[in-house]
Design an enzyme around this catalytic site. Structure first.
Site, PDB file in Angstrom:
ATOM      1  N   HIS A 138      64.132 -25.225 -39.164  1.00 18.96           N
ATOM      2  CA  HIS A 138      64.105 -23.770 -39.605  1.00 18.96           C
ATOM      3  C   HIS A 138      65.443 -23.344 -39.751  1.00 18.96           C
ATOM      4  O   HIS A 138      66.092 -23.166 -38.621  1.00 18.96           O
ATOM      5  CB  HIS A 138      63.125 -22.953 -38.422  1.00 18.96           C
ATOM      6  CG  HIS A 138      62.924 -21.572 -38.973  1.00 18.96           C
ATOM      7  ND1 HIS A 138      62.425 -21.345 -40.248  1.00 18.96           N
ATOM      8  CD2 HIS A 138      63.337 -20.320 -38.428  1.00 18.96           C
ATOM      9  CE1 HIS A 138      62.243 -19.963 -40.553  1.00 18.96           C
ATOM     10  NE2 HIS A 138      62.968 -19.236 -39.311  1.00 18.96           N
ATOM     11  N   LYS A 159      68.814 -14.292 -40.688  1.00 16.67           N
ATOM     12  CA  LYS A 159      69.304 -15.411 -41.384  1.00 16.67           C
ATOM     13  C   LYS A 159      69.283 -15.299 -42.941  1.00 16.67           C
ATOM     14  O   LYS A 159      70.053 -15.553 -43.485  1.00 16.67           O
ATOM     15  CB  LYS A 159      68.496 -16.604 -40.806  1.00 16.67           C
ATOM     16  CG  LYS A 159      68.703 -16.955 -39.369  1.00 16.67           C
ATOM     17  CD  LYS A 159      67.876 -18.021 -39.064  1.00 16.67           C
ATOM     18  CE  LYS A 159      66.597 -18.069 -39.413  1.00 16.67           C
ATOM     19  NZ  LYS A 159      65.697 -17.119 -38.521  1.00 16.67           N
ATOM     20  N   ASP A 177      64.553 -21.031 -45.282  1.00 18.82           N
ATOM     21  CA  ASP A 177      63.556 -20.894 -44.407  1.00 18.82           C
ATOM     22  C   ASP A 177      63.173 -22.588 -43.945  1.00 18.82           C
ATOM     23  O   ASP A 177      63.025 -22.645 -42.716  1.00 18.82           O
ATOM     24  CB  ASP A 177      62.201 -20.798 -45.179  1.00 18.82           C
ATOM     25  CG  ASP A 177      61.119 -20.489 -44.120  1.00 18.82           C
ATOM     26  OD1 ASP A 177      61.257 -19.854 -43.029  1.00 18.82           O
ATOM     27  OD2 ASP A 177      59.803 -20.992 -44.702  1.00 18.82           O
ATOM     28  N   ARG A 243      84.875 -16.762 -26.534  1.00 22.39           N
ATOM     29  CA  ARG A 243      85.829 -15.994 -27.064  1.00 22.39           C
ATOM     30  C   ARG A 243      87.018 -16.786 -27.785  1.00 22.39           C
ATOM     31  O   ARG A 243      87.764 -16.158 -28.298  1.00 22.39           O
ATOM     32  CB  ARG A 243      86.322 -14.753 -26.156  1.00 22.39           C
ATOM     33  CG  ARG A 243      85.000 -14.119 -25.759  1.00 22.39           C
ATOM     34  CD  ARG A 243      85.679 -13.265 -24.558  1.00 22.39           C
ATOM     35  NE  ARG A 243      86.663 -12.158 -25.053  1.00 22.39           N
ATOM     36  CZ  ARG A 243      86.392 -11.060 -25.367  1.00 22.39           C
ATOM     37  NH1 ARG A 243      85.133 -10.517 -25.492  1.00 22.39           N
ATOM     38  NH2 ARG A 243      87.623  -9.980 -25.632  1.00 22.39           N
TER      39      ARG A 243
END
EC number: 2.7.11.-
Length: 311
Positions: A138, A159, A177, A243
């Site tokens: 997905h 998304k 999808d 980070r």
């Protein structure tokens, strides 16, 4: 998974020397091909008739050097009902005995003007990709600056909207999808859309959008190598996100691993721009430019200078 002989003909632009319509519907289930050298000498141990048989200059020359009756007999042994097709490369003339054996054994004879090695490579690559086992995941697969980026995340996180924004920024949609992924070789993943979803993207509140119709052919791509995975997740103040970019994470599909990064989604963040930067940063690393390493070197150098000054 299987490939029809007629699909190979269309893909590689082969010429049909002999082939009734039903013969072109034969299924190919093995990606490997055979160049029958020893078989022409009469040695058929370990012969695999289920493969496409490819004849190049060497095989053709040896075949032509044989007496006509011997040529016919060895071809009769080679041409079995399970053989999908025989391809003769370099535009070489197909001997009459081969045509006779093919008619009797019901096997298509095809030719190509391409060099044998080139034809063999193209055929193997095509069959490998078509017959490889697919894994459906997905997400949204985008081509960003020529790199395949798989965008994943929880349902409803944005998304598809991010994919649409990337299309508007000049990148190309591969699949939305559902992304069908397969290993092209031991180190390379490729992705493509499900046929029913090709060029389509679903946006909540808007519906299904045909990207090709709205944005043109340059906005879509039929398949792409999958080189980087991006996972979108809701921003959480109690969770620590990378980070510096030095916490390596991987996504494994079909036994092949690719790097994956996690991007926190927060109001006000332009996720499409962040993903663009992630793709460019990955490409820079592949070219030997690592910003994290550069920062680490600068920091180490600064600490060393401070220690000298304070000594």
């Amino acid at each position: 998974m299987s490939v029809l002989v007629k699909e190979v003909i269309e893909k590689l632009r082969l010429d049909i020397v002999y082939g009734e319509p039903e013969l072109l519907e034969k299924e190919i289930n093995i990606a490997d091909i055979t160049r029958p050298g020893l078989e022409m000498t009469g040695y058929f141990d370990y012969y695999t008739p289920e493969r496409i048989q490819l004849l190049g200059m060497k095989e053709w020359s040896y075949l032509i050097s044989m007496p006509s009756n011997s040529r016919y007999e060895v071809l009769k042994k080679m041409f079995l009902p399970e053989t999908p097709a025989v391809i003769v490369a370099r535009g070489l003339v197909v001997p009459e005995e081969m045509l006779k054996a093919a008619r009797e054994c019901k096997i298509a004879i095809l030719t190509s003007r391409a060099a044998t090695s080139r034809l063999s490579g193209e055929l193997s690559s095509y069959l490998d990709s078509r017959l490889a086992e697919r894994t459906s995941v997905h997400g949204v697969l985008m081509d960003i600056y020529g790199m395949g980026v798989l965008i994943q995340g929880d349902s409803g996180i944005g998304k598809s909207e991010t994919g649409l924004e990337l299309v508007k920024r000049g990148h190309r949609l591969v699949a939305d999808d559902r992304v069908d992924i397969f290993a092209k070789d031991e180190i390379t993943l490729w992705g493509e859309p499900a046929e029913i979803l090709k060029h389509l993207i679903e946006i909540r509140g808007v519906g299904i959008i045909d990207v090709m119709s709205l944005y043109g052919a340059s906005a879509v791509k039929d398949s792409s190598q999958v080189q980087l995975a991006v996972y979108l997740e809701n921003y959480d103040t109690h969770k620590t996100f990378d980070r510096l970019g030095n916490n390596a994470e991987e996504l494994e599909v079909s036994g092949v691993a690719i790097p994956r990064i996690r991007i926190p989604v927060k109001t006000g963040r332009n996720i499409s721009v962040v993903i663009e930067a992630a793709a460019m940063n990955y490409r820079a690393k592949e070219m030997g430019f690592d910003a994290t390493r550069l920062f680490d070197e600068r920091l180490t150098s600064l600490i060393a200078r401070n220690e000298v000054q304070n000594a």
